[in-house]
Write a protein that holds these residues in place. Structure first.
Motif, mmCIF file in Angstrom:
data_model
loop_
_atom_site.group_PDB
_atom_site.id
_atom_site.type_symbol
_atom_site.label_atom_id
_atom_site.label_comp_id
_atom_site.label_asym_id
_atom_site.label_seq_id
_atom_site.Cartn_x
_atom_site.Cartn_y
_atom_site.Cartn_z
ATOM 1 N N UNK A 77 -8.952 3.992 23.550
ATOM 2 C CA UNK A 77 -8.781 3.452 25.122
ATOM 3 C C UNK A 77 -10.444 3.739 25.481
ATOM 4 N N UNK A 78 -10.858 3.569 24.741
ATOM 5 C CA UNK A 78 -13.416 4.040 24.866
ATOM 6 C C UNK A 78 -13.166 2.906 25.739
ATOM 7 N N UNK A 79 -13.707 2.836 26.324
ATOM 8 C CA UNK A 79 -14.329 2.140 27.241
ATOM 9 C C UNK A 79 -14.138 0.957 28.310
ATOM 10 N N UNK A 80 -12.444 1.959 28.655
ATOM 11 C CA UNK A 80 -11.339 0.912 29.640
ATOM 12 C C UNK A 80 -11.713 1.752 30.134
ATOM 13 N N UNK A 81 -11.693 1.297 32.210
ATOM 14 C CA UNK A 81 -12.163 1.654 33.497
ATOM 15 C C UNK A 81 -10.629 1.754 33.691
ATOM 16 N N UNK A 82 -9.897 1.013 32.984
ATOM 17 C CA UNK A 82 -8.362 1.527 33.593
ATOM 18 C C UNK A 82 -7.694 1.451 32.525
ATOM 19 N N UNK A 83 -7.455 2.266 31.438
ATOM 20 C CA UNK A 83 -6.764 2.794 30.597
ATOM 21 C C UNK A 83 -5.428 2.556 31.003
ATOM 22 N N UNK A 84 -4.381 1.243 30.277
ATOM 23 C CA UNK A 84 -2.902 1.803 30.274
ATOM 24 C C UNK A 84 -2.746 3.147 29.996
ATOM 25 N N UNK A 85 -0.892 2.236 30.033
ATOM 26 C CA UNK A 85 -0.107 4.392 29.385
ATOM 27 C C UNK A 85 0.141 4.084 27.863
ATOM 28 N N UNK A 86 -0.269 2.691 27.109
ATOM 29 C CA UNK A 86 -0.288 3.350 25.976
ATOM 30 C C UNK A 86 -1.883 2.402 24.689
ATOM 31 N N UNK A 87 -2.456 2.261 25.821
ATOM 32 C CA UNK A 87 -4.007 2.553 25.545
ATOM 33 C C UNK A 87 -4.479 3.496 25.101
ATOM 34 N N UNK A 88 -4.835 3.437 22.766
ATOM 35 C CA UNK A 88 -4.898 4.419 22.555
ATOM 36 C C UNK A 88 -3.534 4.822 21.450
ATOM 37 N N UNK A 89 -1.968 4.221 21.172
ATOM 38 C CA UNK A 89 -1.427 4.323 21.367
ATOM 39 C C UNK A 89 -1.356 4.138 19.251
ATOM 40 N N UNK A 90 -0.388 4.708 18.704
ATOM 41 C CA UNK A 90 -0.187 4.052 17.210
ATOM 42 C C UNK A 90 0.717 3.197 17.691
ATOM 43 N N UNK A 91 1.357 1.915 16.891
ATOM 44 C CA UNK A 91 2.201 1.758 16.392
ATOM 45 C C UNK A 91 2.725 1.175 15.396
ATOM 46 N N UNK A 92 3.965 0.507 15.649
ATOM 47 C CA UNK A 92 4.299 0.133 14.166
ATOM 48 C C UNK A 92 5.558 -0.841 14.654
ATOM 49 N N UNK A 93 5.541 -1.434 13.662
ATOM 50 C CA UNK A 93 6.428 -3.370 13.303
ATOM 51 C C UNK A 93 6.836 -3.654 12.194
ATOM 52 N N UNK A 94 8.001 -3.774 12.366
ATOM 53 C CA UNK A 94 8.479 -4.141 10.546
ATOM 54 C C UNK A 94 8.390 -5.689 10.845
ATOM 55 N N UNK A 95 7.570 -5.884 9.250
ATOM 56 C CA UNK A 95 7.315 -7.625 9.121
ATOM 57 C C UNK A 95 7.985 -7.308 7.610
ATOM 58 N N UNK A 96 8.024 -8.821 7.336
ATOM 59 C CA UNK A 96 8.230 -9.383 5.908
ATOM 60 C C UNK A 96 8.189 -9.116 4.723
ATOM 61 N N UNK A 97 6.592 -8.899 5.240
ATOM 62 C CA UNK A 97 5.967 -9.086 3.227
ATOM 63 C C UNK A 97 5.328 -7.814 3.442
ATOM 64 N N UNK A 98 5.446 -6.865 2.506
ATOM 65 C CA UNK A 98 5.047 -5.988 1.751
ATOM 66 C C UNK A 98 3.203 -5.646 2.042
ATOM 67 N N UNK A 99 2.526 -4.300 1.405
ATOM 68 C CA UNK A 99 1.273 -4.624 1.409
ATOM 69 C C UNK A 99 2.148 -2.708 0.341
ATOM 70 N N UNK A 100 0.608 -2.609 -0.395
ATOM 71 C CA UNK A 100 0.460 -1.851 -1.124
ATOM 72 C C UNK A 100 -0.072 -0.470 -0.452
ATOM 73 N N UNK A 101 0.216 1.158 -1.169
ATOM 74 C CA UNK A 101 -0.018 2.249 -0.337
ATOM 75 C C UNK A 101 -2.006 2.048 -0.569
ATOM 76 N N UNK A 102 -2.725 2.981 0.242
ATOM 77 C CA UNK A 102 -4.051 3.040 0.585
ATOM 78 C C UNK A 102 -3.945 2.935 -1.229
ATOM 79 N N UNK A 103 -5.884 2.634 -2.129
ATOM 80 C CA UNK A 103 -6.381 3.100 -3.340
ATOM 81 C C UNK A 103 -6.577 4.369 -3.213
ATOM 82 N N UNK A 104 -6.859 5.092 -4.284
ATOM 83 C CA UNK A 104 -7.694 6.309 -4.081
ATOM 84 C C UNK A 104 -9.244 6.304 -4.484
ATOM 85 N N UNK A 105 -10.226 7.504 -4.031
ATOM 86 C CA UNK A 105 -10.876 6.621 -4.986
ATOM 87 C C UNK A 105 -11.009 7.378 -6.578
#
Length: 299
Positions: free
Chosen positions: A256-284
């Motif tokens: 929500x940084x820089x928004x003069x009038x943030x909405x109720x979901x600006x800055x939220x974290x979202x989840x969407x189910x998709x068809x094609x997977x990805x892999x977990x984060x690689x480690x150092x």
């Protein structure tokens, strides 16, 4: 594909760097220096992991050392232990002509860590891309990037995707798997609306990017063709990853940084189910103790 779900009660100032690791999602609120984890239920607040006294862009887990992180933070790259103690590996942006901070970062499939820097006031061409090798050496591999975002890697680690958000361009660089050296880039996508921000690659080799200012996440095929668009109820999507038990949950942070009038979901974290997977984060994957503070090579 499902409609976006909101995953916590928090609204982040500048939510970025979300990664799926060790069965959970971690993320940063950059300017507050916070490392956070998603809660178990959508009606709860984000779980605090640690907080730095400087901006915290993104982290990668350290292989075989639970609770240890390599981080793009402040003016460089550091190690964070489970107690939140920080050991600096290098601070290459100390003493830069303009005030700088680190932005996004990620480990590649070969165990190296890559992180971009940018001017605090987004000065044109002030940013760079750095690589932390497994032996602890930090090298500047790209200069003259205004706002580097991503980076993201193909599954075999031989292609790096990097967004220059200020210019609205995503480029792909060939990567030498042994040295980590970059070849000549090619433009993958040039956005006419919004700015490409956080990115990830799925198992089909397609690139997902958050589009800051457009309220969207987009999926591009390897040839740059736009394949899918996901609309979000937040104007500034910033970071994303593919996670969940089956890798098919697209997790997206926003700001929500820089928004003069943030909405109720600006800055939220979202989840969407998709068809094609990805892999977990690689480690150092370190091969030796971390380099002395402020050890940084430049080509």
């Amino acid at each position: 594909m499902t409609a976006p779900a909101v995953l916590s009660t928090d609204r982040l100032e500048l939510g970025e760097g979300i990664r799926w690791t060790d069965g959970r999602a971690v993320l940063t609120d950059i300017l507050t220096g916070r490392l956070l984890a998603l809660p178990d239920g959508p009606g709860a607040a984000l779980d605090p992991i640690t907080r730095l006294s400087c901006p915290l862009g993104a982290v990668a887990p350290v292989e075989g050392r639970p609770g240890h992180w390599i981080a793009a933070a402040g003016t460089g790259i550091c190690h964070i232990d489970p107690a939140g103690r920080v050991v600096w590996i290098a601070r290459p942006e100390d003493g830069a002509p303009v005030p700088m901070r680190m932005n996004d970062g990620v480990a590649d499939p070969h165990g190296r860590f890559w992180a971009g820097s940018m001017a605090c006031e987004a000065t044109e061409d002030a940013g760079s891309l750095y690589r932390l090798d497994r032996d602890g050496r930090v090298t500047r591999v790209l200069r003259d990037v205004s706002i580097p975002n991503g980076p993201a890697f193909a599954a075999d680690g031989t292609s790096l995707y990097l967004a220059d958000s200020a210019r609205g361009v995503i480029r792909r660089y060939p990567v030498d798997p042994e040295s980590g050296d970059l070849g000549a880039p090619e433009a993958v996508a040039a956005l006419e609306t919004g700015s490409p921000d956080g990115m990830t690659v799925d198992i089909e080799g397609c690139l997902w990017t958050a589009v800051w200012g457009a309220g969207q996440v987009r999926r591009y095929r390897p040839d740059g063709t736009l394949d899918q668009t996901v609309d979000l109820p937040a104007r500034q999507p910033a970071g994303l990853c593919l996670g969940g038990p089956d890798g098919r949950t697209l997790l997206v942070t926003s700001a929500h940084i820089g928004l003069p009038d943030p909405g109720p979901l600006d800055g939220a974290v979202f989840a969407v189910r998709v068809d094609v997977p990805g892999a977990p984060a690689a480690p150092y994957r370190p091969t030796a103790p971390a380099a002395p503070a402020d050890r940084a090579g430049t080509p």
